[in-house]
Write a protein that holds these residues in place. Structure first.
Motif, PDB file in Angstrom:
ATOM      1  N   ASP A  14      45.811  59.283  39.648  1.00 57.46           N
ATOM      2  CA  ASP A  14      46.127  58.232  38.679  1.00 57.46           C
ATOM      3  C   ASP A  14      47.572  57.750  38.748  1.00 57.46           C
ATOM      4  O   ASP A  14      47.989  56.910  37.943  1.00 57.46           O
ATOM      5  CB  ASP A  14      45.855  58.723  37.245  1.00 57.46           C
ATOM      6  CG  ASP A  14      44.378  58.745  36.911  1.00 57.46           C
ATOM      7  OD1 ASP A  14      43.637  57.916  37.466  1.00 57.46           O
ATOM      8  OD2 ASP A  14      43.964  59.597  36.099  1.00 57.46           O
ATOM      9  N   ASN A  16      49.072  55.693  40.592  1.00 54.01           N
ATOM     10  CA  ASN A  16      49.225  54.249  40.802  1.00 54.01           C
ATOM     11  C   ASN A  16      48.261  53.423  39.960  1.00 54.01           C
ATOM     12  O   ASN A  16      48.038  52.234  40.239  1.00 54.01           O
ATOM     13  CB  ASN A  16      49.030  53.921  42.284  1.00 54.01           C
ATOM     14  CG  ASN A  16      49.987  54.695  43.168  1.00 54.01           C
ATOM     15  OD1 ASN A  16      49.574  55.617  43.864  1.00 54.01           O
ATOM     16  ND2 ASN A  16      51.263  54.358  43.123  1.00 54.01           N
ATOM     17  N   ASN A  17      47.737  54.046  38.904  1.00 52.20           N
ATOM     18  CA  ASN A  17      46.831  53.363  37.988  1.00 52.20           C
ATOM     19  C   ASN A  17      47.650  52.750  36.851  1.00 52.20           C
ATOM     20  O   ASN A  17      48.125  53.451  35.954  1.00 52.20           O
ATOM     21  CB  ASN A  17      45.797  54.349  37.449  1.00 52.20           C
ATOM     22  CG  ASN A  17      44.804  53.699  36.502  1.00 52.20           C
ATOM     23  OD1 ASN A  17      44.917  52.519  36.151  1.00 52.20           O
ATOM     24  ND2 ASN A  17      43.821  54.475  36.070  1.00 52.20           N
ATOM     25  N   TRP A  18      47.786  51.450  36.858  1.00 47.09           N
ATOM     26  CA  TRP A  18      48.632  50.751  35.885  1.00 47.09           C
ATOM     27  C   TRP A  18      48.192  51.010  34.454  1.00 47.09           C
ATOM     28  O   TRP A  18      49.007  51.010  33.524  1.00 47.09           O
ATOM     29  CB  TRP A  18      48.631  49.259  36.191  1.00 47.09           C
ATOM     30  CG  TRP A  18      49.363  48.395  35.208  1.00 47.09           C
ATOM     31  CD1 TRP A  18      48.840  47.348  34.488  1.00 47.09           C
ATOM     32  CD2 TRP A  18      50.744  48.483  34.818  1.00 47.09           C
ATOM     33  NE1 TRP A  18      49.804  46.785  33.685  1.00 47.09           N
ATOM     34  CE2 TRP A  18      50.980  47.460  33.866  1.00 47.09           C
ATOM     35  CE3 TRP A  18      51.795  49.321  35.165  1.00 47.09           C
ATOM     36  CZ2 TRP A  18      52.226  47.251  33.273  1.00 47.09           C
ATOM     37  CZ3 TRP A  18      53.041  49.116  34.576  1.00 47.09           C
ATOM     38  CH2 TRP A  18      53.234  48.104  33.646  1.00 47.09           C
ATOM     39  N   SER A  22      50.535  50.959  31.053  1.00 49.19           N
ATOM     40  CA  SER A  22      50.641  49.657  30.400  1.00 49.19           C
ATOM     41  C   SER A  22      50.466  49.705  28.885  1.00 49.19           C
ATOM     42  O   SER A  22      51.030  48.876  28.166  1.00 49.19           O
ATOM     43  CB  SER A  22      49.614  48.689  30.997  1.00 49.19           C
ATOM     44  OG  SER A  22      48.296  49.183  30.843  1.00 49.19           O
ATOM     45  N   LYS A  40      54.642  46.690  36.859  1.00 50.04           N
ATOM     46  CA  LYS A  40      53.274  46.775  37.382  1.00 50.04           C
ATOM     47  C   LYS A  40      53.273  46.798  38.910  1.00 50.04           C
ATOM     48  O   LYS A  40      52.529  47.572  39.543  1.00 50.04           O
ATOM     49  CB  LYS A  40      52.449  45.599  36.867  1.00 50.04           C
ATOM     50  CG  LYS A  40      50.983  45.653  37.270  1.00 50.04           C
ATOM     51  CD  LYS A  40      50.198  44.503  36.633  1.00 50.04           C
ATOM     52  CE  LYS A  40      48.721  44.584  36.994  1.00 50.04           C
ATOM     53  NZ  LYS A  40      47.945  43.490  36.352  1.00 50.04           N
ATOM     54  N   LYS A  44      51.969  50.064  41.290  1.00 49.74           N
ATOM     55  CA  LYS A  44      50.882  49.899  42.247  1.00 49.74           C
ATOM     56  C   LYS A  44      51.314  50.145  43.695  1.00 49.74           C
ATOM     57  O   LYS A  44      50.468  50.401  44.561  1.00 49.74           O
ATOM     58  CB  LYS A  44      50.281  48.498  42.112  1.00 49.74           C
ATOM     59  CG  LYS A  44      49.442  48.309  40.853  1.00 49.74           C
ATOM     60  CD  LYS A  44      48.833  46.932  40.805  1.00 49.74           C
ATOM     61  CE  LYS A  44      47.825  46.818  39.661  1.00 49.74           C
ATOM     62  NZ  LYS A  44      46.627  47.647  39.910  1.00 49.74           N
ATOM     63  N   ASN A  45      52.628  50.077  43.986  1.00 50.78           N
ATOM     64  CA  ASN A  45      53.067  50.106  45.381  1.00 50.78           C
ATOM     65  C   ASN A  45      53.904  51.310  45.785  1.00 50.78           C
ATOM     66  O   ASN A  45      54.049  51.589  46.974  1.00 50.78           O
ATOM     67  CB  ASN A  45      53.857  48.834  45.702  1.00 50.78           C
ATOM     68  CG  ASN A  45      52.986  47.594  45.761  1.00 50.78           C
ATOM     69  OD1 ASN A  45      52.341  47.328  46.771  1.00 50.78           O
ATOM     70  ND2 ASN A  45      52.950  46.841  44.679  1.00 50.78           N
ATOM     71  N   ASN A  94      58.378  48.720  46.977  1.00 54.07           N
ATOM     72  CA  ASN A  94      57.833  50.048  47.248  1.00 54.07           C
ATOM     73  C   ASN A  94      58.862  51.095  47.641  1.00 54.07           C
ATOM     74  O   ASN A  94      58.498  52.178  48.076  1.00 54.07           O
ATOM     75  CB  ASN A  94      56.763  49.968  48.344  1.00 54.07           C
ATOM     76  CG  ASN A  94      57.294  49.332  49.623  1.00 54.07           C
ATOM     77  OD1 ASN A  94      58.491  49.172  49.792  1.00 54.07           O
ATOM     78  ND2 ASN A  94      56.382  48.965  50.498  1.00 54.07           N
TER      79      ASN A  94
END
Length: 384
Positions: A14, A16-18, A22, A40, A44-45, A94
């Motif tokens: 998880d 990289n799970n926004w 959020s 965000k 994700k990156n 990144n």
């Protein structure tokens, strides 16, 4: 720095799970307005986005004071200027080291703005040849020399980020980390150290931890080869050792050394990480050897001089272009002072004269801002 051990843990899958981050942003109106999209992108990156302090604080729902500061900045800097300022962060997607460095750079621009607005009626954020345009005809280009602990800070951020991950339970046995013996930690070596931390550190600690019941001490040496177009570029040698410290408790020492093609000295880049435990398991402490110092230490003049010369070359290029546009240039250099240098700088007239002698032959104006990182003394601004 001593901080609380992370209690809100996250599954590795998880990271990289926004959605994991959020929900805390909805209560932070200024954060959402100026940095929501950027955060965000980073989540994700980036391999472990929690290595960015802002994201770690967002995950822990600890950004209320920062959000309030953004509101105050909006009033002083202006909505358009602040939007343009933070828009630059979207370029880095990144690389946590570059992102953190850029954030420090933006703080330098904000400091320059706070001084410029005292002298100019209009200060506007720009993108080309500089950072601020004052009264439509004077361009301010701001450069900020990284503080002494900058690379240690980046290593610390990467280490702390690992403690949020549920699967890294073995790490929480070792809640006191010392970073030291730094030698020639340039960007390339630092990035290789960060690769080691993010890719294999936990595996090394897991392996060594399993030897505790069998051995009183244990040492492992490994080598990582880096190639470019099939040509060997550098070698990262790792020495990992378990031993008993003065309190008869096990500690883990990891020494990372880099041997680079074309350099005369063998393994001229080095840093050491020592993991041990404190009785208070609710804390996580990361310290540097630069945390201990004598007040009044002399600054490393050659390193400072090299940085100033580098910035002057950048300013020269901008000046030549702006001169054709009938605009003036002011080159602004922020020099962040470690506490051990504050007294030396404040009393050293010779050093300030030497700085002035370096830059006083330019066709454009130079501003040197000597800024203590702890705000223990007032910044000193030299206009040349």
């Amino acid at each position: 720095m001593i901080d609380l051990m992370p209690t809100k843990l996250i599954d590795f899958r998880d990271l990289n799970n926004w959605n994991q981050y959020s929900k805390n942003l909805n209560k932070l109106s200024f954060m959402k307005k100026y940095l929501g999209d950027t955060l965000k992108i980073w989540v994700k990156n980036i391999i472990n986005p929690l290595s960015i302090t802002l994201i770690a604080n967002l995950y822990e729902n600890d950004l209320n004071s920062f959000n309030d500061n953004l509101g105050r900045m909006e009033k002083s800097i202006g909505e358009n200027n602040l939007s343009e300022l933070f828009h630059e962060l979207k370029i880095q997607k990144n690389d946590p080291a570059q992102i953190t460095t850029k954030i420090h750079s933006l703080y330098g621009e904000i400091f320059a703005f706070s001084e410029l607005i005292k002298k100019y009626n209009k200060v506007v954020k720009i993108k080309e040849f500089g950072d601020w345009l004052c009264d439509d005809n004077t361009v301010i280009s701001v450069k900020t020399k990284n503080e002494l602990d900058h690379n240690y800070e980046l290593i610390e951020n990467a280490l702390r980020a690992l403690y949020f991950i549920k699967e890294n339970n073995v790490l929480r046995k070792y809640n006191n980390i010392e970073i030291g013996d730094g030698k020639n930690i340039d960007d390339k070596f630092r990035n290789n150290v960060l690769w080691f931390i993010n890719s294999v550190l936990v595996e090394f600690i897991n392996f060594q931890d399993k030897q505790l019941n069998t051995w009183n001490s244990f040492k492992l040496e490994t080598i990582k080869y880096f190639f470019d177009n099939s040509k060997l570029q550098n070698i990262l040698e790792t020495e990992v050792e378990f031993f008993k410290d003065n309190d008869n408790k096990f500690a883990l020492s990891i020494t990372l050394k880099e041997d680079r093609s074309g350099e005369k000295e063998k393994f001229s880049h080095q840093v050491k990480l020592i993991f041990n435990d404190w009785p208070d398991k609710n804390t996580l402490c990361v310290s540097y050897d630069t945390n201990a110092y004598w007040i009044g230490d002399k600054i490393e003049w050659q390193s400072l001089k090299n940085s100033v010369y580098y910035y002057l070359k950048k300013f020269d290029k901008s000046h030549n272009i702006l001169k054709e546009q009938n605009k003036n240039l002011i080159g602004w250099i922020n020099i962040l002072l470690h506490p051990k240098h504050e007294v030396y700088i404040s009393k050293s007239a010779d050093l300030k004269k030497e700085i002035k002698d370096m830059v006083d032959k330019k066709e454009y104006k130079i501003v040197i801002a000597l800024r203590p990182i702890w705000n223990s003394i007032k910044p000193e601004i030299l206009e040349i």
